[in-house]
Write an enzyme that holds these catalytic residues in place. Sequence first.
Site, mmCIF file in Angstrom:
data_model
loop_
_atom_site.group_PDB
_atom_site.id
_atom_site.type_symbol
_atom_site.label_atom_id
_atom_site.label_comp_id
_atom_site.label_asym_id
_atom_site.label_seq_id
_atom_site.Cartn_x
_atom_site.Cartn_y
_atom_site.Cartn_z
ATOM 1 N N ASP A 85 -10.575 -3.254 -1.886
ATOM 2 C CA ASP A 85 -9.187 -2.287 -1.730
ATOM 3 C C ASP A 85 -8.412 -2.809 -0.647
ATOM 4 O O ASP A 85 -8.805 -3.792 0.098
ATOM 5 C CB ASP A 85 -10.076 -0.957 -1.329
ATOM 6 C CG ASP A 85 -8.958 0.156 -1.516
ATOM 7 O OD1 ASP A 85 -7.854 -0.184 -2.130
ATOM 8 O OD2 ASP A 85 -9.144 1.062 -1.274
ATOM 9 N N HIS B 102 -12.477 9.291 -9.296
ATOM 10 C CA HIS B 102 -12.479 8.980 -7.965
ATOM 11 C C HIS B 102 -11.744 10.139 -7.219
ATOM 12 O O HIS B 102 -10.915 10.688 -7.929
ATOM 13 C CB HIS B 102 -11.756 7.593 -7.682
ATOM 14 C CG HIS B 102 -12.040 6.995 -6.367
ATOM 15 N ND1 HIS B 102 -12.818 7.217 -5.243
ATOM 16 C CD2 HIS B 102 -11.087 6.363 -5.384
ATOM 17 C CE1 HIS B 102 -12.481 6.929 -4.164
ATOM 18 N NE2 HIS B 102 -11.342 6.252 -4.433
ATOM 19 N N ASP C 12 0.840 -1.346 -0.032
ATOM 20 C CA ASP C 12 -0.004 -0.179 0.076
ATOM 21 C C ASP C 12 0.778 1.120 -0.158
ATOM 22 O O ASP C 12 1.391 1.765 1.052
ATOM 23 C CB ASP C 12 -1.008 0.086 1.275
ATOM 24 C CG ASP C 12 -2.027 1.212 1.235
ATOM 25 O OD1 ASP C 12 -1.683 2.210 0.543
ATOM 26 O OD2 ASP C 12 -2.662 1.252 2.523
ATOM 27 N N ASP D 81 -3.658 4.850 -5.700
ATOM 28 C CA ASP D 81 -3.926 6.139 -5.149
ATOM 29 C C ASP D 81 -2.940 7.158 -5.965
ATOM 30 O O ASP D 81 -1.682 7.723 -5.193
ATOM 31 C CB ASP D 81 -3.598 6.203 -3.666
ATOM 32 C CG ASP D 81 -4.708 5.424 -2.769
ATOM 33 O OD1 ASP D 81 -5.633 5.019 -3.507
ATOM 34 O OD2 ASP D 81 -4.311 4.924 -1.817
ATOM 35 N N ASP E 157 -17.648 4.202 -0.716
ATOM 36 C CA ASP E 157 -16.289 3.975 -0.055
ATOM 37 C C ASP E 157 -16.759 3.491 1.343
ATOM 38 O O ASP E 157 -17.647 3.388 1.754
ATOM 39 C CB ASP E 157 -15.299 5.130 -0.451
ATOM 40 C CG ASP E 157 -13.887 4.639 -0.180
ATOM 41 O OD1 ASP E 157 -13.446 3.831 0.569
ATOM 42 O OD2 ASP E 157 -13.019 5.213 -1.110
#
Length: 942
Positions: free
Chosen positions: A541, A674, A282, A616, A428
Site C-alpha cells: 500500500d 475492506h 494518495d 480508498d 493491515d
Amino acid sequence: MAAFIVRMGPLLVLWLAVFLSGTWAVDRGNFKTCDQSAFCKRQRALKPGQSPYRALLETLELTNTKLTLQLINDNNKVRLLLELYRLQGNMTRVKINELKPLKPRFEVPDVLINDPPTEPLSLLSQDENGVVLSLGADSQWLIVSAKPFRLDIMEGREVLLSLNSRGLLAFEHLRIRKDTKVDPEGAEKNEETDAANEPAEGEVCGRDEERSHTRTKTAKEDGMWEETFKSHTDNKPNGPSSISLDFSLPGVEHVYGIPEHADSLKLKTTDGGDPYRLFNLDVFQYELFNPMALYGAIPVMLSHSAQRTMGIFWLNAAETWVDISSNTAGKTVFGQMLDYVQGSSETPQTDVRWISESGIIDVFIMLGPTPTDVFSQYASLTGTQAFPPLSALAYHQCRWNYNDQEDVAAVDQGFDEHDIPYDFIWLDIEHTDGKRYFTWDPHKFPQPKDMLQGLIDKRRKMVTIVDPHIKVDSSYKIHNEIRSKGFYVKNKDGGDYEGWCWPGNSGYPDFTNPEMRAWWASMFAYDQYEGSMENMYTWNDMNEPSVFNGPEVTMHKDALHGNWENRDLHNLYGLYVQMATAEGLIERSGGVERPFVLTRAFFAGSQRYGAVWTGDNTAEWDHLKISIPMCLSLGLVGVSFCGADVGGFFKSPSTELLVRWYQTGAYQPFFRAHAHLDTPRREPWLFGPENTALIREAVRQRYALLPYWYQLFYHAHHSGQPVMRPLWVEYPHDTATFSTDDQFLLGRDLLVHPVTEEGASGVTAYLPGKGEVWFDVHTFQKYNGAQNLYIPVTISSIPVFQRGGSIIPRKARVRRSSSCMEHDPYTLFVALSPKRFAQGELYIDDGHTFNFDKQKQFIHRRLSFANNALSSRNLAPGSQFITPSWIEKIVILGASKPSKATLKTPDGKESLLEFEFDASMSVLTLRKPGVNAGVDWTVVLQ
C-alpha cells in the site's frame, strides 16, 4: 491509536485529524490543476496551428531496423532526432529526443519485456516535400511530411492516425540558466539560453499572438526553474524540460484507457476543463467523474470504431496530462440527425494531446485492427497478467485492522459457523510493531506462526501489509540496513530523503536501484521475515509513494534516485515496489511457488507482478457503480486482476448497499471486502440472518465459478486478453455497446449486469449478438441477442447470462476454501447456440506452482458439442498432469429430449447415462458420467 498519535509530532497529528475525521472527502486544494502545474499551463497555452518544426530530409538514414531523421525548430534552431521503427505485429514506434542534449534525458527502463523486434521499413518515394515508407501488410504506409513536420499512417487511401497534424509537437530543450539580471525598468528578468530571448517551445513556438507569458515574467512566475505549490517549492536544476505531441484519429468517436481515473469507461473530451492527469497520488476518498490523478498511471489509450481498434502507448513515467477533443462532442441527437438529413460529410475525429514534464517522446502505435490484436500487441511490449494462485481468485476478508490473534481466530471461526467460504484473511498496519514492516506487534500477535498454522489446518491463507516507507529508528534492523547500504532515495542535497507516513518520520527505499530491489526481495525469506510461513502473502500500500507532508501528499520532485530526479520517473515507483516484493515471494520458495502481491500504485507492466485495487473508495452507491468502468479500463490496458473494496473503505454501507456490493464483487476479478479503522465491524454475518444468507449465496456463486475464472486468467497470462471485458471487445461492430459500462463480459461467455441502483425493482440489460441467444444462469430461461431486456429484480437477484454456443465448467460442492475443493468433481453447463453447437475449455493444474510453465504439468481440454455429441479432447498433447477430479454432471441448455445418452471412453467402453429433461425450459441434465476430467470421452445423444 491515541498513544501512537501523540508520538508522531504536530504535522502528522494534523494530517491524521483530517484523515480520521468524520468529514471524509477529498480536499481538491491538495492537488494541482493544469493551471497550477507550470509545464501543463505552458504547454496548454500553445494552440493548434502551423508547427515550427521541419524535417531535414537530407539527414535521413534508413537501416534494416529503423529510420532516423533530424527535425529543426525554425524559431530557435534547436534540433531533435526522430527515430521510426516498424515493429513486428503491426506496430510503429516513434521516438523523438534532442539531437544533442546538454545531458541525457530519462528513458523509461524495465517496462518493456524486451527490445521490441523490428521489421524492415522500405522507402517507396521521396521528394522535397517528404517521404513515403511501406509498413508491409495491407497496403499500410507511413508518410513523413517535411514542412511542417507531420506523420501520417495510412491504409490504402484512409488515414488511420496522424502525428503533429495540429502542430502541437513541443520539446523544451535542456538549457543553461544564466544569472538573474535587472532590466532598465527595474523588473527582474532571467536570461536563460533560448528561454527569455527566444520563444520557448513548450510555450509559444514562435506564434507571438498566442503567447500566454510575457518576457518580463520571472522564471519563478512561469515555473521554468522553480515553482511553488502551497508551502512547497520545487527547484528545477535542469530547467524546463516538458514535451508534447498531438495525435489525430479520423473516424473515431470513442477512446478508452489511461487509468487510473474514477470516470466513465468512454473517455470524455477535456475542452473547457482539466486534461486527464497521470501522476500517482494518495487521493483518499476520491471524487467521481473527474480527470484527477489517482493511485496509478498507465499511459495507454485505445481508440475504437466499427471499422478498427488501435492503441497509443506513451512510454513516459513523468507527470503527464492528456487532452481529448472531438468534432462530434457536444452535438445533440437533434444536431446529429440534422447533419444526416442535410447530408453533412464531416467525418468524426478525435484529437488527443499528450503532455509530460520530462523525458523523451517514445510512443508505440498499435494498429490492431481488432481489439484482440491490440491486446496482443500491447502484451508483446509489456508482458501479460501474472497467473495467480487459484486461491487468490477466491474471497478475501480484510479490514483496518483485525486486532490480535484472538480476533483473527474468531473471524475465521465465524465464517465456518455461518457456512461462508473464504481463502484469505488480511492484516493491515496495526499488526506490526509500531509500523515497522516485516515485524509483528509482540503483544497482539505474539505467536504468528501458531496463527498461520491454524489457517493452514483449514487450508486458508493470510496477507500482511508491507509498505515502502521505513520508520527512521536506529533500533530497527530494516532501517539500519537500508541506510548502511545507501539504498534510500536522496534529497536534492544528497542526504537521505525523509517524510512523514504511518510510522512518523520515514525513509523511502530507492526501488529504482536493482541492488535495493534484490535486497528487499531477500527480506521475504522465511529466516528473515520472522513469523512468516508459506501461506502468507503480501500487500503493498502507500507506494505512490505517499508522503503525508510532501507536495500533493507525495515525494518532492527534486528527490534523487541515483542520477535521476523523482520528476523523471515518479510513476514507476509503485511498479518497482511490487516487482521487488513479488520476486521476494518467488525466491523464498526456491522459485517454485507463484506469488500473490496486491499493489495500490501501478504503471504499464504492473500486470506482470500481481493484482491492483481501486484504492480508498466510499460506501456510496456511485462508488459501487464506478468500480465497473474503473476495472474495465484497467483490463483494456493489461491489468486484469482488479477489484474494489467491497462495501466501501470509508463510511458505513446500508445493508442493501453491502449486499449489492458483494453481488457485484463476486463477479469482478479481485474479490475483497475492506473497511476503515473507524467504521463499525461488517463481517458478513453481522446484518441479520436474511442478509447473511444473501451474502453467503453471492460468495458461493463465486466459488462455484472458480474453474471458469481460473481458465480466464490462464488465457490472460498467455495472450493478454482481458478477463473482465467491455461488450464492444467481443461485439466490435455493434455501436450500441461502445459506451456501455454498467455491465460487462467475463471472457466471451458470461454477461453480468450487477444491480447498482438503490431500491431497484428492475434493470435493463443489453444482450448483444444478432442471431445469438443468451441463457439466464439462474433460471435457464433463453433470450434472443441484440435486444434491451428488462429484468425484474429482488434483493437476491444477480443478473448473469451465459452465451449460447459456450460450455462453462463449475464446481457445485462449495467448501470452506478453494483448496478444500481442489479435487472435487466438475459440472459442465452447455449452452447451445441456435445451430445446436457449443464449445468451451477445461483447464486444471496444481493451482499454486510454476510447474504448469516449467514442467508442462497441466490439463487443457477442448469441450465441444456438435451433431448431438459432447466430447472432451486434449488441447495440449505435450503436457502431463493427473487429476482425481471427475465429471459429476452435465447440464445442457436449449436441448431436445433424447431417447438415450451414451458415454464412450477411450478404452472402447460404452455405458448408458441417467438423464432428466425439463421440457418447459428445454434443459437436459445428465447425471454422473463419472469420467475423469483429464481424459478423452464422448457423450452421444440419440
